[in-house]
Design a protein around this motif. Structure first.
Motif, PDB file in Angstrom:
ATOM      1  N   PHE A  84       8.773  -9.849   1.863  1.00 43.42           N
ATOM      2  CA  PHE A  84       8.925  -8.358   2.361  1.00 43.42           C
ATOM      3  C   PHE A  84       8.614  -7.714   1.168  1.00 43.42           C
ATOM      4  CE2 PHE A  84      12.761  -9.143   0.086  1.00 43.42           C
ATOM      5  CZ  PHE A  84      13.043  -8.138  -0.687  1.00 43.42           C
ATOM      6  N   CYS A  85       8.192  -6.371   1.431  1.00 48.14           N
ATOM      7  CA  CYS A  85       7.694  -5.189   0.482  1.00 48.14           C
ATOM      8  C   CYS A  85       8.792  -4.419   0.381  1.00 48.14           C
ATOM      9  CB  CYS A  85       6.465  -4.741   0.802  1.00 48.14           C
ATOM     10  SG  CYS A  85       4.933  -5.918   0.837  1.00 48.14           S
ATOM     11  N   PHE A  86       8.935  -3.798  -0.867  1.00 43.80           N
ATOM     12  CA  PHE A  86       9.769  -2.826  -0.990  1.00 43.80           C
ATOM     13  C   PHE A  86       9.041  -1.327  -0.458  1.00 43.80           C
ATOM     14  CE2 PHE A  86      10.661  -5.614  -4.721  1.00 43.80           C
ATOM     15  CZ  PHE A  86      11.769  -5.700  -4.444  1.00 43.80           C
ATOM     16  N   SER A  87      10.072  -0.786   0.044  1.00 43.94           N
ATOM     17  CA  SER A  87       9.720   0.619   0.985  1.00 43.94           C
ATOM     18  C   SER A  87       9.370   1.580  -0.122  1.00 43.94           C
ATOM     19  CB  SER A  87      10.794   1.053   2.017  1.00 43.94           C
ATOM     20  OG  SER A  87      12.045   1.279   0.971  1.00 43.94           O
ATOM     21  N   ASP A  88       9.818   1.800  -1.415  1.00 51.03           N
ATOM     22  CA  ASP A  88       9.443   3.106  -2.199  1.00 51.03           C
ATOM     23  C   ASP A  88       8.672   2.359  -3.145  1.00 51.03           C
ATOM     24  OD1 ASP A  88       9.172   4.826  -4.155  1.00 51.03           O
ATOM     25  OD2 ASP A  88      11.234   5.681  -3.464  1.00 51.03           O
ATOM     26  N   TYR A  89       7.409   2.404  -3.235  1.00 52.91           N
ATOM     27  CA  TYR A  89       6.516   1.586  -4.410  1.00 52.91           C
ATOM     28  C   TYR A  89       6.713   2.299  -5.655  1.00 52.91           C
ATOM     29  CZ  TYR A  89       2.372   1.430  -7.414  1.00 52.91           C
ATOM     30  OH  TYR A  89       1.710   1.155  -8.588  1.00 52.91           O
ATOM     31  N   GLN A  90       6.709   3.601  -5.785  1.00 54.06           N
ATOM     32  CA  GLN A  90       6.960   4.139  -7.113  1.00 54.06           C
ATOM     33  C   GLN A  90       8.218   3.633  -7.844  1.00 54.06           C
ATOM     34  OE1 GLN A  90       4.873   5.434  -9.021  1.00 54.06           O
ATOM     35  NE2 GLN A  90       3.090   5.943  -7.881  1.00 54.06           N
ATOM     36  N   GLN A  91       9.304   3.688  -6.958  1.00 48.63           N
ATOM     37  CA  GLN A  91      10.846   3.636  -7.404  1.00 48.63           C
ATOM     38  C   GLN A  91      10.814   1.853  -7.918  1.00 48.63           C
ATOM     39  OE1 GLN A  91      13.429   2.504  -4.427  1.00 48.63           O
ATOM     40  NE2 GLN A  91      15.280   2.642  -5.918  1.00 48.63           N
ATOM     41  N   ALA A  92      10.116   1.022  -6.989  1.00 47.56           N
ATOM     42  CA  ALA A  92      10.010  -0.441  -7.652  1.00 47.56           C
ATOM     43  C   ALA A  92       9.163  -0.673  -8.686  1.00 47.56           C
ATOM     44  CB  ALA A  92       9.685  -1.197  -6.203  1.00 47.56           C
ATOM     45  N   ARG A  93       7.979   0.049  -8.876  1.00 54.76           N
ATOM     46  CA  ARG A  93       7.254   0.024  -9.953  1.00 54.76           C
ATOM     47  C   ARG A  93       8.099   0.199 -11.165  1.00 54.76           C
ATOM     48  NH1 ARG A  93       4.628   2.414 -13.512  1.00 54.76           N
ATOM     49  NH2 ARG A  93       4.720   4.369 -12.458  1.00 54.76           N
ATOM     50  N   LYS A  94       8.546   1.362 -11.324  1.00 51.79           N
ATOM     51  CA  LYS A  94       9.360   1.593 -12.333  1.00 51.79           C
ATOM     52  C   LYS A  94      10.611   1.062 -12.722  1.00 51.79           C
ATOM     53  CE  LYS A  94       7.977   6.693 -11.849  1.00 51.79           C
ATOM     54  NZ  LYS A  94       8.498   7.981 -11.365  1.00 51.79           N
ATOM     55  N   ALA A  95      11.247   0.516 -11.757  1.00 55.58           N
ATOM     56  CA  ALA A  95      12.577  -0.349 -12.163  1.00 55.58           C
ATOM     57  C   ALA A  95      12.324  -1.629 -12.333  1.00 55.58           C
ATOM     58  CB  ALA A  95      13.135  -0.405 -10.659  1.00 55.58           C
ATOM     59  N   LEU A  96      10.845  -2.162 -12.158  1.00 54.87           N
ATOM     60  CA  LEU A  96      10.416  -3.450 -12.545  1.00 54.87           C
ATOM     61  C   LEU A  96       9.459  -3.624 -13.647  1.00 54.87           C
ATOM     62  CD1 LEU A  96      10.005  -5.349  -9.081  1.00 54.87           C
ATOM     63  CD2 LEU A  96      11.817  -5.787 -10.726  1.00 54.87           C
ATOM     64  N   ASP A  97       9.449  -2.356 -14.222  1.00 54.10           N
ATOM     65  CA  ASP A  97       8.680  -2.087 -15.497  1.00 54.10           C
ATOM     66  C   ASP A  97       7.102  -2.528 -15.347  1.00 54.10           C
ATOM     67  OD1 ASP A  97      10.773  -0.951 -17.018  1.00 54.10           O
ATOM     68  OD2 ASP A  97      11.380  -3.086 -17.295  1.00 54.10           O
ATOM     69  N   ILE A  98       6.731  -2.323 -14.116  1.00 58.54           N
ATOM     70  CA  ILE A  98       5.179  -2.504 -13.812  1.00 58.54           C
ATOM     71  C   ILE A  98       4.459  -1.440 -14.316  1.00 58.54           C
ATOM     72  CG2 ILE A  98       3.544  -3.251 -12.028  1.00 58.54           C
ATOM     73  CD1 ILE A  98       5.828  -4.442 -10.474  1.00 58.54           C
ATOM     74  N   PRO A  99       3.407  -1.806 -15.072  1.00 57.79           N
ATOM     75  CA  PRO A  99       2.589  -0.760 -15.607  1.00 57.79           C
ATOM     76  C   PRO A  99       1.746  -0.007 -14.676  1.00 57.79           C
ATOM     77  CG  PRO A  99       2.015  -2.721 -16.992  1.00 57.79           C
ATOM     78  CD  PRO A  99       3.160  -3.288 -15.732  1.00 57.79           C
ATOM     79  N   ALA A 100       1.585   1.207 -14.700  1.00 54.59           N
ATOM     80  CA  ALA A 100       0.905   2.199 -13.755  1.00 54.59           C
ATOM     81  C   ALA A 100      -0.578   1.816 -13.596  1.00 54.59           C
ATOM     82  CB  ALA A 100       1.020   3.391 -14.042  1.00 54.59           C
ATOM     83  N   LYS A 101      -1.286   1.258 -14.495  1.00 51.42           N
ATOM     84  CA  LYS A 101      -2.613   0.872 -14.486  1.00 51.42           C
ATOM     85  C   LYS A 101      -2.618  -0.442 -14.298  1.00 51.42           C
ATOM     86  CE  LYS A 101      -4.326   4.786 -17.265  1.00 51.42           C
ATOM     87  NZ  LYS A 101      -4.781   4.987 -18.469  1.00 51.42           N
ATOM     88  N   PRO A 102      -3.863  -1.088 -13.581  1.00 50.85           N
ATOM     89  CA  PRO A 102      -4.147  -2.377 -13.285  1.00 50.85           C
ATOM     90  C   PRO A 102      -4.398  -3.098 -14.501  1.00 50.85           C
ATOM     91  CG  PRO A 102      -5.651  -1.028 -11.991  1.00 50.85           C
ATOM     92  CD  PRO A 102      -4.529  -0.014 -12.857  1.00 50.85           C
ATOM     93  N   PRO A 103      -4.275  -4.440 -14.582  1.00 48.32           N
ATOM     94  CA  PRO A 103      -4.442  -4.931 -15.854  1.00 48.32           C
ATOM     95  C   PRO A 103      -6.037  -5.086 -16.041  1.00 48.32           C
ATOM     96  CG  PRO A 103      -4.046  -6.695 -14.172  1.00 48.32           C
ATOM     97  CD  PRO A 103      -3.706  -5.243 -13.705  1.00 48.32           C
ATOM     98  N   LYS A 104      -6.465  -4.945 -17.375  1.00 55.50           N
ATOM     99  CA  LYS A 104      -7.807  -5.189 -17.700  1.00 55.50           C
ATOM    100  C   LYS A 104      -8.497  -6.503 -17.240  1.00 55.50           C
ATOM    101  CE  LYS A 104      -7.638  -1.954 -21.517  1.00 55.50           C
ATOM    102  NZ  LYS A 104      -7.893  -1.647 -22.831  1.00 55.50           N
ATOM    103  N   GLN A 105      -7.989  -7.482 -17.300  1.00 58.82           N
ATOM    104  CA  GLN A 105      -8.360  -8.851 -17.012  1.00 58.82           C
ATOM    105  C   GLN A 105      -7.234  -9.315 -15.841  1.00 58.82           C
ATOM    106  OE1 GLN A 105      -9.647 -11.011 -20.260  1.00 58.82           O
ATOM    107  NE2 GLN A 105     -11.662 -10.227 -20.238  1.00 58.82           N
ATOM    108  N   GLY A 106      -7.493  -9.343 -14.743  1.00 64.23           N
ATOM    109  CA  GLY A 106      -6.465  -9.933 -13.731  1.00 64.23           C
ATOM    110  C   GLY A 106      -6.623  -9.098 -12.462  1.00 64.23           C
ATOM    111  N   CYS A 107      -5.771  -9.551 -11.507  1.00 61.57           N
ATOM    112  CA  CYS A 107      -5.689  -9.051 -10.434  1.00 61.57           C
ATOM    113  C   CYS A 107      -4.510  -8.419 -10.018  1.00 61.57           C
ATOM    114  CB  CYS A 107      -6.326  -9.906  -9.140  1.00 61.57           C
ATOM    115  SG  CYS A 107      -7.911 -10.216  -9.334  1.00 61.57           S
ATOM    116  N   GLY A 108      -3.333  -8.155 -10.958  1.00 59.06           N
ATOM    117  CA  GLY A 108      -2.059  -7.805 -10.501  1.00 59.06           C
ATOM    118  C   GLY A 108      -1.179  -8.244 -11.507  1.00 59.06           C
ATOM    119  N   TYR A 109       0.188  -8.068 -11.066  1.00 59.72           N
ATOM    120  CA  TYR A 109       1.411  -8.452 -11.775  1.00 59.72           C
ATOM    121  C   TYR A 109       2.383  -9.409 -10.905  1.00 59.72           C
ATOM    122  CZ  TYR A 109      -0.372  -4.806 -14.925  1.00 59.72           C
ATOM    123  OH  TYR A 109      -1.388  -4.130 -15.656  1.00 59.72           O
ATOM    124  N   SER A 110       3.160 -10.339 -11.694  1.00 61.56           N
ATOM    125  CA  SER A 110       4.111 -10.949 -10.970  1.00 61.56           C
ATOM    126  C   SER A 110       5.272 -11.280 -11.974  1.00 61.56           C
ATOM    127  CB  SER A 110       3.381 -12.237 -10.296  1.00 61.56           C
ATOM    128  OG  SER A 110       3.313 -13.018 -11.386  1.00 61.56           O
TER     129      SER A 110
END
Length: 151
Positions: A84-110
């Motif tokens: 499933f996906c979280f309904s509030d992207y911004q809240q989930a990104r902040k709570a999981l400490d996911i950087p706001a910008k994409p990685p320079k080399q890579g296709c995302g975060y996990s």
């Protein structure tokens, strides 16, 4: 706009009632909601490459492990992968400490996580939509790791 029953003098409220019933039925058939909050463990992904963004949008999604995923009330005939996906992207990104910008080399975060979710909506249709849930609380999570791009 002149309605057919106004021009013919016929009163046809049953057509409106039937249409409303069909709309409500389609809404209830497509999703169901888990009744209580759940604590789920597993992995999350957030893809930043163009193809992934086109397919699932800007969403952080979770793949519960087999044990905690048993809490999600799916029908026995539903053999789709459990995610499933979280309904509030911004809240989930902040709570999981996911950087706001994409990685320079890579296709995302996990990473691995344990979270409490609520309002779990199950998509019961065979379409491109996915289950969604509201992130209530992050209990534990790993530092985000960069996902390598697939050739």
């Amino acid at each position: 706009m002149i309605k057919l029953w106004q021009t013919t003098g016929l009163d046809m409220p049953h057509i409106k009632t039937g249409l409303i019933a069909c709309i409500l039925l389609s809404m209830t058939v497509s999703t169901s909601v888990a009744a209580s909050n759940m604590v789920l463990s597993g992995e999350y992904t957030f893809y930043t490459d163009a193809m992934s963004l086109e397919m699932i949008g800007q969403n952080i999604c979770m793949f519960p492990d087999a044990q905690s995923g048993k809490q999600i009330p799916r029908s026995k005939s539903d053999e789709r992968d459990l995610w499933f996906c979280f309904s509030d992207y911004q809240q989930a990104r902040k709570a999981l400490d996911i950087p706001a910008k994409p990685p320079k080399q890579g296709c995302g975060y996990s990473g691995k996580l344990t979270v409490e979710v609520a309002d779990y909506h199950i998509n019961e249709l065979q379409n491109d939509d996915f289950d969604i849930a509201k992130l209530v609380k992050v209990i534990d999570h790993d530092k985000p790791e960069v996902i390598e791009c697939q050739p």
